[in-house]
Design a protein around this motif. Structure first.
Motif, short mmCIF file in Angstrom:
data_model
loop_
_atom_site.label_atom_id
_atom_site.label_comp_id
_atom_site.label_asym_id
_atom_site.label_seq_id
_atom_site.Cartn_x
_atom_site.Cartn_y
_atom_site.Cartn_z
N LYS A 1 0.67 -0.88 0.07
CA LYS A 1 0.07 -0.07 0.03
C LYS A 1 0.70 1.24 -0.21
N HIS A 2 2.03 1.33 0.37
CA HIS A 2 2.99 2.44 0.40
C HIS A 2 4.20 2.27 0.00
N ILE A 3 5.19 3.18 -0.28
CA ILE A 3 6.69 3.03 -0.40
C ILE A 3 7.18 4.51 0.66
N GLN B 1 2.19 10.32 3.71
CA GLN B 1 2.21 11.89 4.16
C GLN B 1 1.26 12.46 3.43
N ALA B 2 0.24 13.44 3.96
CA ALA B 2 -0.66 13.91 3.19
C ALA B 2 -0.41 14.63 2.00
N ALA B 3 0.78 15.47 1.85
CA ALA B 3 1.12 16.21 0.75
C ALA B 3 1.55 15.34 -0.29
N ILE B 4 2.03 13.96 -0.29
CA ILE B 4 2.30 13.24 -1.31
C ILE B 4 1.00 12.40 -1.54
N LYS C 1 -6.33 6.85 -3.00
CA LYS C 1 -6.87 6.13 -1.87
C LYS C 1 -5.56 5.31 -1.17
N HIS C 2 -4.47 4.90 -1.88
CA HIS C 2 -3.40 4.25 -1.19
C HIS C 2 -2.27 4.82 -2.10
N GLY C 3 -0.80 4.72 -1.48
CA GLY C 3 0.38 5.24 -2.10
C GLY C 3 1.05 4.01 -2.83
N GLY C 4 0.24 2.95 -3.24
CA GLY C 4 1.15 1.73 -3.78
C GLY C 4 1.41 1.77 -5.31
N ASP C 5 1.30 2.98 -5.67
CA ASP C 5 1.19 3.10 -7.35
C ASP C 5 2.46 3.89 -7.81
N LEU C 6 2.76 3.83 -9.00
CA LEU C 6 3.96 4.52 -9.51
C LEU C 6 4.08 5.98 -9.34
#
Length: 123
Positions: A39-41, A61-64, A69-74
């Motif tokens: 889900k994240h990096i 982090q909210a800014a990124i 929905k989640h941070g698990g993409d390119l």
């Protein structure tokens, strides 16, 4: 857990420690360590001699993360790469060594590394 999952985790751990035996961060060239989950990096710039984290960025982090929905993409990986490069430059770091943490240099790990290079880091 099944034997297949246990064996996979053992192989990953063996690769991870093999890489860490050859890659070490110093004050002149700190280590950029990448942690990837489903889900994240996350990325950290670490001085191994002092044992301190000099800069960090995460897709949590909210800014990124933004509206995703989640941070698990390119796209999230690229944003984390740019953010870690900016934080490193503000800390006066331009040269680093890259620690892929036992993962293949492919996909999100490669996207983060390429974005960090475009942001001004040399490795």
């Amino acid at each position: 857990m099944s034997n297949k999952v246990i064996a996979k985790n053992k192989r990953h751990t063996r690769r991870k420690f093999s890489i860490r035996n050859s890659v070490s961060g110093s004050p002149q060239r700190p280590r950029l360590s990448v942690f990837r989950s489903n889900k994240h990096i996350e990325a950290q710039i670490i001085d191994d001699i002092e044992g301190k984290t000099l800069a960090a960025a995460s897709s949590k982090q909210a800014a990124i993360l933004g509206e995703a929905k989640h941070g698990g993409d390119l796209e999230s990986a690229k944003k984390v790469g740019v953010a870690i490069a900016e934080k490193a430059k503000s800390a006066g770091i331009t040269k680093i060594v890259f620690d892929r943490n036992g993962r293949r240099y492919h996909g999100r790990v490669k996207a983060l590394a390429d974005a960090a290079r475009e942001g001004g880091l040399e490795f």
